[in-house]
Design a protein around this motif. Structure first.
Motif, PDB file in Angstrom:
ATOM      1  N   MET A  72     -29.492 -38.686  53.736  1.00 29.22           N
ATOM      2  CA  MET A  72     -29.211 -38.663  55.168  1.00 29.22           C
ATOM      3  C   MET A  72     -28.036 -39.564  55.539  1.00 29.22           C
ATOM      4  O   MET A  72     -27.229 -39.218  56.409  1.00 29.22           O
ATOM      5  N   VAL A  73     -27.925 -40.722  54.875  1.00 24.39           N
ATOM      6  CA  VAL A  73     -26.869 -41.682  55.245  1.00 24.39           C
ATOM      7  C   VAL A  73     -25.734 -41.738  54.228  1.00 24.39           C
ATOM      8  O   VAL A  73     -24.817 -42.554  54.362  1.00 24.39           O
ATOM      9  N   VAL A 222     -23.861 -40.020  60.351  1.00 29.00           N
ATOM     10  CA  VAL A 222     -23.925 -41.409  59.895  1.00 29.00           C
ATOM     11  C   VAL A 222     -23.730 -41.386  58.382  1.00 29.00           C
ATOM     12  O   VAL A 222     -24.583 -40.907  57.640  1.00 29.00           O
ATOM     13  N   ASP A 223     -22.604 -41.914  57.930  1.00 27.29           N
ATOM     14  CA  ASP A 223     -22.246 -41.900  56.514  1.00 27.29           C
ATOM     15  C   ASP A 223     -21.815 -43.306  56.122  1.00 27.29           C
ATOM     16  O   ASP A 223     -20.785 -43.803  56.591  1.00 27.29           O
ATOM     17  N   VAL A 224     -22.584 -43.937  55.262  1.00 25.07           N
ATOM     18  CA  VAL A 224     -22.288 -45.327  54.910  1.00 25.07           C
ATOM     19  C   VAL A 224     -20.975 -45.458  54.145  1.00 25.07           C
ATOM     20  O   VAL A 224     -20.337 -46.521  54.184  1.00 25.07           O
ATOM     21  N   GLN A 225     -20.562 -44.397  53.456  1.00 22.21           N
ATOM     22  CA  GLN A 225     -19.278 -44.465  52.756  1.00 22.21           C
ATOM     23  C   GLN A 225     -18.123 -44.496  53.756  1.00 22.21           C
ATOM     24  O   GLN A 225     -17.160 -45.235  53.593  1.00 22.21           O
ATOM     25  N   GLU A 226     -18.234 -43.705  54.795  1.00 20.48           N
ATOM     26  CA  GLU A 226     -17.212 -43.695  55.836  1.00 20.48           C
ATOM     27  C   GLU A 226     -17.239 -44.987  56.647  1.00 20.48           C
ATOM     28  O   GLU A 226     -16.197 -45.551  56.978  1.00 20.48           O
ATOM     29  N   LEU A 227     -18.438 -45.466  56.940  1.00 22.73           N
ATOM     30  CA  LEU A 227     -18.564 -46.686  57.738  1.00 22.73           C
ATOM     31  C   LEU A 227     -18.118 -47.915  56.956  1.00 22.73           C
ATOM     32  O   LEU A 227     -17.615 -48.880  57.537  1.00 22.73           O
ATOM     33  N   GLN A 286     -39.540 -36.970  55.595  1.00 22.54           N
ATOM     34  CA  GLN A 286     -39.454 -35.639  56.193  1.00 22.54           C
ATOM     35  C   GLN A 286     -38.534 -35.644  57.405  1.00 22.54           C
ATOM     36  O   GLN A 286     -37.742 -34.713  57.605  1.00 22.54           O
ATOM     37  N   ALA A 287     -38.611 -36.686  58.220  1.00 22.52           N
ATOM     38  CA  ALA A 287     -37.715 -36.792  59.374  1.00 22.52           C
ATOM     39  C   ALA A 287     -36.261 -36.865  58.919  1.00 22.52           C
ATOM     40  O   ALA A 287     -35.369 -36.275  59.544  1.00 22.52           O
ATOM     41  N   ALA A 288     -36.020 -37.584  57.822  1.00 22.85           N
ATOM     42  CA  ALA A 288     -34.655 -37.678  57.288  1.00 22.85           C
ATOM     43  C   ALA A 288     -34.160 -36.317  56.815  1.00 22.85           C
ATOM     44  O   ALA A 288     -32.981 -35.977  57.007  1.00 22.85           O
ATOM     45  N   GLU A 289     -35.038 -35.529  56.207  1.00 19.48           N
ATOM     46  CA  GLU A 289     -34.658 -34.185  55.776  1.00 19.48           C
ATOM     47  C   GLU A 289     -34.247 -33.335  56.978  1.00 19.48           C
ATOM     48  O   GLU A 289     -33.270 -32.573  56.919  1.00 19.48           O
ATOM     49  N   LEU A 290     -34.995 -33.448  58.063  1.00 16.52           N
ATOM     50  CA  LEU A 290     -34.670 -32.681  59.274  1.00 16.52           C
ATOM     51  C   LEU A 290     -33.307 -33.086  59.822  1.00 16.52           C
ATOM     52  O   LEU A 290     -32.522 -32.237  60.268  1.00 16.52           O
ATOM     53  N   VAL A 291     -33.006 -34.387  59.798  1.00 17.28           N
ATOM     54  CA  VAL A 291     -31.705 -34.852  60.276  1.00 17.28           C
ATOM     55  C   VAL A 291     -30.590 -34.302  59.399  1.00 17.28           C
ATOM     56  O   VAL A 291     -29.562 -33.809  59.893  1.00 17.28           O
ATOM     57  N   SER A 292     -30.763 -34.373  58.086  1.00 17.98           N
ATOM     58  CA  SER A 292     -29.728 -33.893  57.175  1.00 17.98           C
ATOM     59  C   SER A 292     -29.420 -32.420  57.398  1.00 17.98           C
ATOM     60  O   SER A 292     -28.261 -31.987  57.317  1.00 17.98           O
ATOM     61  N   LYS A 293     -30.443 -31.647  57.703  1.00 17.42           N
ATOM     62  CA  LYS A 293     -30.269 -30.208  57.880  1.00 17.42           C
ATOM     63  C   LYS A 293     -29.763 -29.832  59.272  1.00 17.42           C
ATOM     64  O   LYS A 293     -29.061 -28.832  59.439  1.00 17.42           O
ATOM     65  N   ASN A 294     -30.124 -30.644  60.270  1.00 13.15           N
ATOM     66  CA  ASN A 294     -29.956 -30.189  61.653  1.00 13.15           C
ATOM     67  C   ASN A 294     -29.119 -31.077  62.548  1.00 13.15           C
ATOM     68  O   ASN A 294     -29.007 -30.800  63.744  1.00 13.15           O
ATOM     69  N   TRP A 295     -28.501 -32.167  62.031  1.00 14.04           N
ATOM     70  CA  TRP A 295     -27.879 -33.114  62.954  1.00 14.04           C
ATOM     71  C   TRP A 295     -26.771 -32.484  63.782  1.00 14.04           C
ATOM     72  O   TRP A 295     -26.578 -32.846  64.951  1.00 14.04           O
ATOM     73  N   GLU A 296     -26.047 -31.530  63.228  1.00 18.94           N
ATOM     74  CA  GLU A 296     -24.976 -30.895  64.004  1.00 18.94           C
ATOM     75  C   GLU A 296     -25.562 -30.100  65.167  1.00 18.94           C
ATOM     76  O   GLU A 296     -25.019 -30.108  66.278  1.00 18.94           O
TER      77      GLU A 296
END
Length: 373
Positions: A72-73, A222-227, A286-296
């Motif tokens: 996710m991050v 939210v991407d820790v590599q970019e941040l 599971q919440a993290a999986e939902l974010v990864s799939k649906n954040w856009e």
């Protein structure tokens, strides 16, 4: 407004006719998350430290959740440390930075002075209050940088100007819970990294960079590599997960220091001991999986709802000048956004006065005092 697996309209108490508008304080559990928690309670009840099948099943579930959070991050599974929530994660970062500073003296007897932390004047209380307490105890010093009244941001130049030779940590939230302003964390990290190269040559301590991403995860990328941060705080109940959290650490104990505040059975590689709360960790994964799939999709939905709400309210009031745009964070000076109407307790809706996470109840904004005059 909600932008998760179910529309906000379905998150109401129909018997009272209420519409829930306090999503920055907490979100309801996504149905998939509730099922994950329930299944873990029924099927993964073993102690993850035990070698028997029940223990191994729980351990595997925790490992899977760790992978989901890392994905996710944009980090690695080994960079994720589970905590009780955002407050513990934030306190752990401050504790680590100050302890690492003291342990990094060049030679026994050397002293760089008291550790110093730079943060903004609009941070969550789990950053502000620990720093204030350390100051009262004479253990650390802190500078609270006021945000710009024009942009609502803690400007990078102002943050860098507050850095001292004794500075060991810069902690700036990624997005503010009241104004919605996104802070320039990427630029800050880049400039601190350049500064650290000069500090090493001068024999000064490295400055660690932390961001509390509680209000950004699930609402944008939210991407820790970019941040480029060393630490990032994750809070499950802000993105349709349970009330548990995690801390991203870039190479904990190797590349980046991490010191425990608790001591016990060695769980979480001894960074955060205590028998793991498997069901809540499963729900967080599971919440993290939902974010990864649906954040856009979440982000697009929130933008649409926000724009619609602003347009309707402006039309209703017949003047854009009379309305403070809801957490848009750019249209009007931040100082003017500090005072906001607090929905009455008996109005047909549920909205918090400060859109954060505290037990004090209705009261003045904690953000307004941190805005430069």
């Amino acid at each position: 407004m909600g932008a998760g697996p179910e529309p906000a309209e379905e998150r109401c108490d129909a018997s009272e006719g209420r519409l829930y508008l306090d999503y920055n304080a907490t979100t309801p559990l996504a149905p998939e998350v509730a099922w994950a928690v329930r299944d873990a309670m029924r099927q993964a009840w073993g102690n993850p430290s035990s070698a028997h099948p029940a223990g191994r099943k729980a351990k595997e579930l925790i490992g899977s959740a760790r992978e989901s959070l890392a994905r996710m991050v944009g980090g690695r599974p080994e960079d994720i440390v589970f905590t009780s929530g955002g407050t513990e994660a934030n306190n752990m970062v401050i504790h680590t930075a100050c302890r690492h500073y003291r342990q990094s003296q060049a030679r026994p007897g050397d002293s760089w002075g008291m550790p110093h932390v730079v943060t903004s004047g609009v941070e969550h209380d789990s950053i502000r209050l620990p720093l204030e307490q350390l100051g009262k105890d004479g253990l650390a010093e802190a500078t609270f940088v006021a945000v710009s009244p024009q942009s609502g941001r803690a400007e990078v130049d102002d943050i860098l100007a507050a850095i001292r030779p004794t500075t060991c940590l810069v902690s700036i939230m990624l997005a503010n819970n009241e104004t919605g302003v996104i802070m320039p964390v990427t630029e800050l990290s880049q400039r601190v990294q350049a500064l650290n190269q000069r500090r090493v040559a001068e024999g000064l301590p490295r400055i660690l960079v932390h961001t509390d991403a509680a209000q950004m995860i699930g609402k944008g990328c939210v991407d820790v590599q970019e941040l480029g941060v060393d630490y990032l705080t994750i809070v499950g109940h802000k993105f349709y997960g349970p009330r548990i959290g995690a801390l991203y650490v870039r190479g904990p104990g190797t590349t980046t220091p991490l010191h425990p505040m608790l001591f016990g059975g060695g769980q979480e590689r001894s960074f955060r001991p205590g028998t793991e709360n498997t069901p809540m960790i499963a729900g967080l994964g599971q919440a993290a999986e939902l974010v990864s799939k649906n954040w856009e999709a979440y982000e697009a939905h929130m933008r649409g709802v926000r724009d619609y709400l602003e347009a309707r309210l402006e039309a209703l009031l017949n003047s854009a000048e009379q309305w403070d745009p809801l957490r848009r964070g750019t249209e009007r000076p931040a100082a003017e956004r500090g005072a906001r109407h607090h929905p009455g307790r008996h109005r047909p809706g549920c909205a918090g006065p400060c859109a954060g996470c505290g037990a004090a109840g209705p009261g003045p904004s904690s953000v307004a005092p941190g805005i430069a005059p």
